[in-house]
Design a protein around this motif. Structure first.
Motif, PDB file in Angstrom:
ATOM      1  N   SER A 100       2.284   8.930  13.622  1.00 31.16           N
ATOM      2  CA  SER A 100       3.639   8.471  14.117  1.00 31.16           C
ATOM      3  C   SER A 100       3.989   7.533  12.993  1.00 31.16           C
ATOM      4  O   SER A 100       3.269   7.039  12.451  1.00 31.16           O
ATOM      5  N   SER A 101       5.424   7.194  13.186  1.00 29.17           N
ATOM      6  CA  SER A 101       5.867   6.252  12.316  1.00 29.17           C
ATOM      7  C   SER A 101       5.209   5.035  12.426  1.00 29.17           C
ATOM      8  O   SER A 101       5.007   4.090  11.494  1.00 29.17           O
ATOM      9  N   SER A 102       5.013   4.411  13.586  1.00 29.75           N
ATOM     10  CA  SER A 102       4.654   3.159  14.078  1.00 29.75           C
ATOM     11  C   SER A 102       3.010   3.222  13.534  1.00 29.75           C
ATOM     12  O   SER A 102       2.643   2.015  13.341  1.00 29.75           O
ATOM     13  N   GLU A 103       2.425   4.035  13.447  1.00 33.02           N
ATOM     14  CA  GLU A 103       0.923   4.074  12.937  1.00 33.02           C
ATOM     15  C   GLU A 103       0.796   4.283  11.422  1.00 33.02           C
ATOM     16  O   GLU A 103      -0.327   4.047  10.971  1.00 33.02           O
ATOM     17  N   LYS A 104       1.972   4.733  10.782  1.00 33.39           N
ATOM     18  CA  LYS A 104       1.753   4.793   9.283  1.00 33.39           C
ATOM     19  C   LYS A 104       1.209   3.395   8.703  1.00 33.39           C
ATOM     20  O   LYS A 104       1.619   2.393   8.968  1.00 33.39           O
ATOM     21  N   LYS A 105       0.289   3.548   7.782  1.00 31.41           N
ATOM     22  CA  LYS A 105       0.023   2.663   6.703  1.00 31.41           C
ATOM     23  C   LYS A 105       1.199   2.057   5.731  1.00 31.41           C
ATOM     24  O   LYS A 105       1.990   3.131   5.718  1.00 31.41           O
ATOM     25  N   ILE A 106       1.200   0.706   5.607  1.00 29.09           N
ATOM     26  CA  ILE A 106       2.416   0.721   4.684  1.00 29.09           C
ATOM     27  C   ILE A 106       1.927  -0.025   3.468  1.00 29.09           C
ATOM     28  O   ILE A 106       1.101  -0.664   3.204  1.00 29.09           O
ATOM     29  N   ALA A 107       2.418   0.513   2.149  1.00 26.20           N
ATOM     30  CA  ALA A 107       2.391  -0.209   0.911  1.00 26.20           C
ATOM     31  C   ALA A 107       3.451  -0.414   0.363  1.00 26.20           C
ATOM     32  O   ALA A 107       4.522  -0.224   0.499  1.00 26.20           O
ATOM     33  N   LEU A 108       3.134  -1.668  -0.479  1.00 27.07           N
ATOM     34  CA  LEU A 108       4.198  -2.274  -1.375  1.00 27.07           C
ATOM     35  C   LEU A 108       3.785  -1.956  -2.763  1.00 27.07           C
ATOM     36  O   LEU A 108       2.713  -2.393  -3.098  1.00 27.07           O
ATOM     37  N   VAL A 109       4.794  -1.372  -3.484  1.00 29.07           N
ATOM     38  CA  VAL A 109       4.348  -1.266  -4.910  1.00 29.07           C
ATOM     39  C   VAL A 109       5.570  -1.792  -5.750  1.00 29.07           C
ATOM     40  O   VAL A 109       6.841  -1.703  -5.558  1.00 29.07           O
ATOM     41  N   THR A 110       4.994  -2.886  -6.666  1.00 24.92           N
ATOM     42  CA  THR A 110       6.018  -3.551  -7.541  1.00 24.92           C
ATOM     43  C   THR A 110       6.391  -2.903  -8.630  1.00 24.92           C
ATOM     44  O   THR A 110       5.466  -2.231  -9.138  1.00 24.92           O
ATOM     45  N   GLY A 111       7.711  -3.134  -9.133  1.00 24.40           N
ATOM     46  CA  GLY A 111       7.994  -2.249 -10.417  1.00 24.40           C
ATOM     47  C   GLY A 111       7.843  -0.929 -10.162  1.00 24.40           C
ATOM     48  O   GLY A 111       7.457  -0.228 -11.157  1.00 24.40           O
ATOM     49  N   ALA A 112       8.424  -0.287  -9.025  1.00 25.37           N
ATOM     50  CA  ALA A 112       8.198   1.098  -8.522  1.00 25.37           C
ATOM     51  C   ALA A 112       9.443   1.792  -9.183  1.00 25.37           C
ATOM     52  O   ALA A 112       9.495   3.190  -8.600  1.00 25.37           O
ATOM     53  N   SER A 115       3.545  -7.766  10.687  1.00 30.24           N
ATOM     54  CA  SER A 115       2.367  -8.642  10.680  1.00 30.24           C
ATOM     55  C   SER A 115       1.257  -8.206   9.945  1.00 30.24           C
ATOM     56  O   SER A 115       0.273  -8.551   9.687  1.00 30.24           O
ATOM     57  N   ARG A 116       1.380  -6.793   9.226  1.00 28.57           N
ATOM     58  CA  ARG A 116       0.470  -6.188   8.404  1.00 28.57           C
ATOM     59  C   ARG A 116       0.986  -5.197   7.507  1.00 28.57           C
ATOM     60  O   ARG A 116       1.819  -4.835   7.269  1.00 28.57           O
ATOM     61  N   LEU A 117       0.277  -5.633   6.263  1.00 32.86           N
ATOM     62  CA  LEU A 117       0.415  -4.988   5.008  1.00 32.86           C
ATOM     63  C   LEU A 117      -0.796  -4.039   4.640  1.00 32.86           C
ATOM     64  O   LEU A 117      -1.632  -4.921   4.427  1.00 32.86           O
ATOM     65  N   ASP A 118      -0.921  -2.849   4.452  1.00 38.68           N
ATOM     66  CA  ASP A 118      -2.195  -2.320   4.247  1.00 38.68           C
ATOM     67  C   ASP A 118      -2.487  -2.030   2.434  1.00 38.68           C
ATOM     68  O   ASP A 118      -3.742  -2.258   2.009  1.00 38.68           O
ATOM     69  N   VAL A 119      -1.595  -2.072   1.822  1.00 42.59           N
ATOM     70  CA  VAL A 119      -1.780  -1.726   0.462  1.00 42.59           C
ATOM     71  C   VAL A 119      -0.601  -2.582  -0.244  1.00 42.59           C
ATOM     72  O   VAL A 119       0.614  -2.616  -0.172  1.00 42.59           O
ATOM     73  N   LEU A 120      -1.169  -3.402  -1.408  1.00 44.51           N
ATOM     74  CA  LEU A 120      -0.311  -4.037  -2.184  1.00 44.51           C
ATOM     75  C   LEU A 120      -0.724  -3.581  -3.673  1.00 44.51           C
ATOM     76  O   LEU A 120      -2.021  -3.920  -4.166  1.00 44.51           O
ATOM     77  N   VAL A 121       0.428  -2.991  -4.326  1.00 45.54           N
ATOM     78  CA  VAL A 121       0.165  -2.518  -5.872  1.00 45.54           C
ATOM     79  C   VAL A 121       0.990  -3.478  -6.602  1.00 45.54           C
ATOM     80  O   VAL A 121       2.188  -3.861  -6.604  1.00 45.54           O
ATOM     81  N   LEU A 122       0.169  -4.401  -7.452  1.00 47.26           N
ATOM     82  CA  LEU A 122       0.997  -5.390  -8.248  1.00 47.26           C
ATOM     83  C   LEU A 122       1.253  -4.811  -9.925  1.00 47.26           C
ATOM     84  O   LEU A 122       0.149  -4.410 -10.657  1.00 47.26           O
ATOM     85  N   ASN A 123       2.275  -3.886 -10.002  1.00 44.87           N
ATOM     86  CA  ASN A 123       2.476  -3.197 -10.997  1.00 44.87           C
ATOM     87  C   ASN A 123       3.436  -3.659 -12.207  1.00 44.87           C
ATOM     88  O   ASN A 123       3.306  -3.752 -13.407  1.00 44.87           O
ATOM     89  N   ALA A 124       4.541  -4.588 -11.351  1.00 45.20           N
ATOM     90  CA  ALA A 124       5.567  -4.851 -12.372  1.00 45.20           C
ATOM     91  C   ALA A 124       4.912  -5.856 -13.627  1.00 45.20           C
ATOM     92  O   ALA A 124       4.131  -6.603 -13.404  1.00 45.20           O
TER      93      ALA A 124
END
Length: 255
Positions: A2-14, A84-93
């Protein structure tokens, strides 16, 4: 899932290049992706629409990571979405510049370090409360952090200042991995070689292409997907026992 169970990723410079490919790849793995951009809002929205068209979830977030408050601004926007939760942080910028040593200015160094080092440093600081057991940080560095490319000479332009920022990131990766390991957060780097992006326009010429291929064991120019697949692997559970590493994605450059 479900949407509420999805892991979340932030990708900079995406909005383009490796960041765009990574955002699409993570969405393909079922993650909701926060697509960060600095100035390319239209391109970032196009990435979001591409993800949604394939059934995924994504949102675009703008922030100038080179500015003094850029990391704080982006972190605040992230918190409003993820809670309160971020699963993946990709520092690309990142930004680059080629010049002769005598032509570099203080402003050049300030821009390079503000974008490539200070921004990632303080973004990790600001997002620490969201990173916990099982979270993963992946930093896009470069082959130039560990080797000199091109034809070094005083009269030739070089990217030594840019290379030094990527070397700083590689050092941060090891320190972040050691500091955050006890709380279950993994931190790794992916070090691309020459990739077919706007930052490598020199490969569009025959001479540039030949120079690039002469450095590599694999005789083709790398694509953003070649790097994105390594990033998504490191971000996944399949890489659960890897931290503090820097994985080259460079076609066997400078062997």
């Amino acid at each position: 899932m479900s949407s509420s169970e999805k892991k979340i990723a932030l990708v900079t410079g995406a909005s383009r290049g490796i960041g765009r490919a990574t955002a699409l790849a993570l969405a393909g793995d079922g993650l909701k992706v926060l697509v960060h951009y600095g100035r390319s809002a239209v391109e970032a929205e196009a990435v979001v629409e591409a993800i949604r068209a394939n059934g995924g979830e994504a949102e675009a977030l703008g922030a100038d990571l080179a500015s003094e408050d850029g990391a704080k601004t982006l972190a605040e926007k992230v918190r409003t979405i993820v809670g309160s939760r971020l699963d993946v942080l990709v520092l690309n910028a990142g930004v680059s510049k080629a010049a002769r040593i005598e032509d570099y200015t203080t402003a050049d160094l300030e821009t390079l370090y503000a974008t490539n080092v200070r921004g990632p440093f303080f973004l990790v600081q600001q997002l620490l409360p969201l990173l916990g057991e099982g979270s993963s940080i992946v930093v896009v560095t470069s082959v130039v952090a560990r080797g000199v490319v091109g034809k070094p000479a005083l009269e030739n332009p070089s990217i030594l200042a840019y290379a030094s920022t990527k070397g700083a990131l590689e050092t941060l990766v090891k320190n972040w991995a050691a500091i955050l390991g006890p709380r279950g957060v993994r931190v790794n780097a992916v070090a691309p070689g020459i990739i077919d992006t706007d930052m490598s326009n020199f490969t569009k010429t025959e001479a540039g292409r030949e120079t690039a291929l002469s450095m590599q064991a694999l005789k083709r120019i790398g694509k953003p997907d070649d790097v994105a697949d390594v990033v998504t692997f490191l971000a996944s559970e399949k890489a659960r026992w890897i931290t503090g590493a820097s994985i080259p994605a460079d076609g066997g450059s400078k062997l």
